[in-house]
Write an enzyme that holds these catalytic residues in place. Structure first.
Site, PDB file in Angstrom:
ATOM      1  CD  GLU A  12       0.464   2.390  -7.341  1.00 22.66           C
ATOM      2  OE1 GLU A  12      -0.598   1.809  -7.009  1.00 22.66           O
ATOM      3  OE2 GLU A  12       1.176   3.003  -6.521  1.00 22.66           O
TER       4      GLU A  12
HETATM    5  N1  COA Z   1       0.059  13.063 -11.630  1.00 23.02           N
HETATM    6  C1  COA Z   1       0.025  14.196 -12.361  1.00 23.02           C
HETATM    7  N2  COA Z   1      -1.043  14.995 -12.429  1.00 23.02           N
HETATM    8  C2  COA Z   1      -2.105  14.634 -11.709  1.00 23.02           C
HETATM    9  C3  COA Z   1      -2.146  13.478 -10.928  1.00 23.02           C
HETATM   10  C4  COA Z   1      -0.991  12.668 -10.905  1.00 23.02           C
HETATM   11  N3  COA Z   1      -0.909  11.552 -10.166  1.00 23.02           N
HETATM   12  N4  COA Z   1      -3.365  13.391 -10.334  1.00 23.02           N
HETATM   13  C5  COA Z   1      -4.050  14.482 -10.730  1.00 23.02           C
HETATM   14  N5  COA Z   1      -3.288  15.212 -11.565  1.00 23.02           N
HETATM   15  C6  COA Z   1      -3.651  16.471 -12.254  1.00 23.02           C
HETATM   16  C7  COA Z   1      -4.710  16.221 -13.294  1.00 23.02           C
HETATM   17  O1  COA Z   1      -4.124  15.781 -14.512  1.00 23.02           O
HETATM   18  C8  COA Z   1      -5.350  17.578 -13.381  1.00 23.02           C
HETATM   19  O2  COA Z   1      -4.551  18.413 -14.209  1.00 23.02           O
HETATM   20  P1  COA Z   1      -5.267  19.506 -15.183  1.00 23.02           P
HETATM   21  O3  COA Z   1      -5.862  20.505 -14.225  1.00 23.02           O
HETATM   22  O4  COA Z   1      -4.104  20.036 -15.954  1.00 23.02           O
HETATM   23  O5  COA Z   1      -6.286  18.763 -15.980  1.00 23.02           O
HETATM   24  C9  COA Z   1      -5.238  18.126 -11.950  1.00 23.02           C
HETATM   25  O6  COA Z   1      -4.244  17.335 -11.302  1.00 23.02           O
HETATM   26  C10 COA Z   1      -6.524  17.968 -11.167  1.00 23.02           C
HETATM   27  O7  COA Z   1      -6.925  16.622 -11.300  1.00 23.02           O
HETATM   28  P2  COA Z   1      -8.478  16.211 -11.325  1.00 23.02           P
HETATM   29  O8  COA Z   1      -8.546  14.774 -11.674  1.00 23.02           O
HETATM   30  O9  COA Z   1      -9.228  17.177 -12.177  1.00 23.02           O
HETATM   31  O10 COA Z   1      -8.829  16.517  -9.786  1.00 23.02           O
HETATM   32  P3  COA Z   1      -9.976  15.911  -8.863  1.00 23.02           P
HETATM   33  O11 COA Z   1      -9.890  16.687  -7.593  1.00 23.02           O
HETATM   34  O12 COA Z   1     -11.260  15.833  -9.618  1.00 23.02           O
HETATM   35  O13 COA Z   1      -9.526  14.394  -8.581  1.00 23.02           O
HETATM   36  C11 COA Z   1      -7.970  12.654  -7.972  1.00 23.02           C
HETATM   37  C12 COA Z   1      -8.395  14.134  -7.779  1.00 23.02           C
HETATM   38  C13 COA Z   1      -6.691  12.492  -7.123  1.00 23.02           C
HETATM   39  C14 COA Z   1      -9.045  11.726  -7.456  1.00 23.02           C
HETATM   40  C15 COA Z   1      -7.686  12.392  -9.471  1.00 23.02           C
HETATM   41  O14 COA Z   1      -6.865  13.421  -9.983  1.00 23.02           O
HETATM   42  C16 COA Z   1      -7.006  11.076  -9.757  1.00 23.02           C
HETATM   43  O15 COA Z   1      -7.625  10.052  -9.759  1.00 23.02           O
HETATM   44  N6  COA Z   1      -5.666  11.101 -10.022  1.00 23.02           N
HETATM   45  C17 COA Z   1      -4.909   9.930 -10.389  1.00 23.02           C
HETATM   46  C18 COA Z   1      -4.435   9.257  -9.151  1.00 23.02           C
HETATM   47  C19 COA Z   1      -3.664   7.996  -9.449  1.00 23.02           C
HETATM   48  O16 COA Z   1      -4.140   7.032 -10.006  1.00 23.02           O
HETATM   49  N7  COA Z   1      -2.416   8.006  -9.014  1.00 23.02           N
HETATM   50  C20 COA Z   1      -1.549   6.892  -9.125  1.00 23.02           C
HETATM   51  C21 COA Z   1      -0.193   7.390  -9.481  1.00 23.02           C
HETATM   52  S1  COA Z   1       0.977   6.059  -9.475  1.00 23.02           S
END
Ligand code: COA
Length: 261
Positions: free
Chosen positions: A136
C-alpha cells in the site's frame, strides 16, 4: 444474493469460495466486498459447513483493493468514503470471525488487501511461486483495515519492516513470519489443501468451532480492542489524499508515482 464476483462450490460439508474477477487479478471492489461478507454471514447463520476454502480464479489469488475504485473515492464525500471503507472493514471482520475453519489456497500473488485476506484464513497453503506484499505505501495509501488481522499473524516486528517498505516478499518468507503455514510446488497445492481439509474433518465439528472461538476470545483479553472505526477512518483519509491519488493513478496509468526518482 446473486453472486457475480464469487463462485461457490459445495463438496459435502466443505464449501469452496473462489474470488472470480481474474481480469483484474481478483481485486476487490464494493460488489465483491458485499458478496464475500454476505457469503461469510450465510455460513454463520447456519449452512451446514464444516470447513471453507478460499481461493482465487486465474493467475493470482488477489491483487488487493481495486485501485480503479480507490481512485473514484476522491470524488466521494467524507461520509460516503468512510461508509465505504467501513464496509471493507466489515468484510474482513466477517471472514476473520467465520465460525468454521477457513483454509486459504494461495497462488500467484497476494498483495495489499490480498495479503489481508491471507491473514484472516486459519490455515494457509501457498504455491512456492506466490509473491506477497503489503504494497500500500508504494501507492501512497496504507494497510489500515487489514492491520489488526495481519498484526495478529505476523507481529509488530515483521509489520514494521513490511508495512513501511511495502516490499514484495516470497512464500518462504511468508511462512517464516506466520502468514502462511505450508509452501508447496504448484502441483502439490491442491493435494496439500485437501489434506488439511481431511484433517479438519476428522475433528469434532463443535470442538473445532469452540477452539476457533477460544483463540479469538483469549486473544481479545490479551489487550486487543475492536479497531475497525480507527482503521476505516485511516484508509478513508489516505486514499483521497493527493499522495494516495497520485500513487493509485500512477498504477492505473502504468507509470511510476512522482516520488519515485
Ligand atoms: N486494482 C485494480 N486493477 C488491478 C489491480 C488492482 N489492485 N491489480 C491488477 N489490476 C489490473 C491491471 O490494471 C490490469 O488491467 P489491464 O488489463 O486493464 O491493464 C490487469 O489487472 C492485469 O494486471 P497485470 O499487472 O497486467 O497482471 P500480472 O498478472 O502481470 O500481475 C499483479 C499481477 C497482481 C502482480 C499486478 O497486477 C500488481 O502488482 N497489482 C497491484 C497490486 C497492489 O499493489 N495492490 C495493492 C492494492 S491496495
Amino acid at each position: 444474493m446473486d453472486y457475480q464476483t464469487l463462485t461457490i462450490r459445495r463438496d459435502g460439508n466443505v464449501e469452496h469460495v473462489t474470488l472470480n474477477r481474474p481480469e483484474v487479478r481478483n481485486a476487490f471492489n464494493p460488489r465483491l466486498i458485499a458478496e464475500l461478507e454476505d457469503w461469510a454471514r450465510g455460513v454463520r447463520v447456519g449452512r451446514d459447513v464444516r470447513v471453507a476454502v478460499l481461493a482465487g480464479a486465474g493467475p493470482v489469488f488477489s491483487a488487493g483493493a481495486d485501485l480503479a475504485w480507490m481512485a473514484e473515492t476522491a470524488a466521494y464525500t467524507h461520509e460516503r468514503n468512510l461508509d465505504d471503507a467501513t464496509r471493507m472493514a466489515g468484510m474482513f471482520e466477517a471472514l476473520d470471525t467465520l465460525p468454521v475453519p477457513l483454509v486459504g489456497r494461495v497462488h500467484g500473488a497476494a498483495l495489499g488487501g490480498g495479503s489481508g485476506l491471507v491473514a484472516v484464513c486459519d490455515i494457509v497453503v501457498a504455491d512456492e511461486q506466490t509473491i506477497f506484499g503489503f504494497t500500500e505505501v508504494k501507492l501512497g495509501i496504507l494497510p489500515a483495515v487489514i492491520s489488526p488481522y495481519v498484526l495478529a499473524k505476523i507481529g509488530r516486528s515483521a509489520a514494521r519492516e513490511l508495512f513501511l517498505t511495502g516490499a514484495r516478499f516470497p512464500a518462504t518468507r511468508a511462512r517464516e513470519i506466520g502468514l502462511v503455514h505450508a509452501v508447496t510446488s504448484a502441483d502439490q497445492l491442491q493435494p496439500t489443501v485437501a489434506a488439511y481439509v481431511r484433517e479438519l474433518c476428522t475433528a469434532g465439528p463443535e470442538a473445532v468451532r469452540a477452539a476457533k472461538q477460544t483463540i479469538r476470545e483469549v486473544s481479545s483479553r490479551l489487550g486487543h480492542e475492536p479497531v475497525t472505526a480507527l482503521t476505516a477512518e485511516a484508509i478513508a483519509a489516505r486514499r483521497v489524499s493527493a499522495e494516495g491519488q497520485e500513487g493509485i493513478r500512477a498504477f492505473l496509468e502504468k507509470r511510476n508515482p512522482k516520488w519515485v526518482e
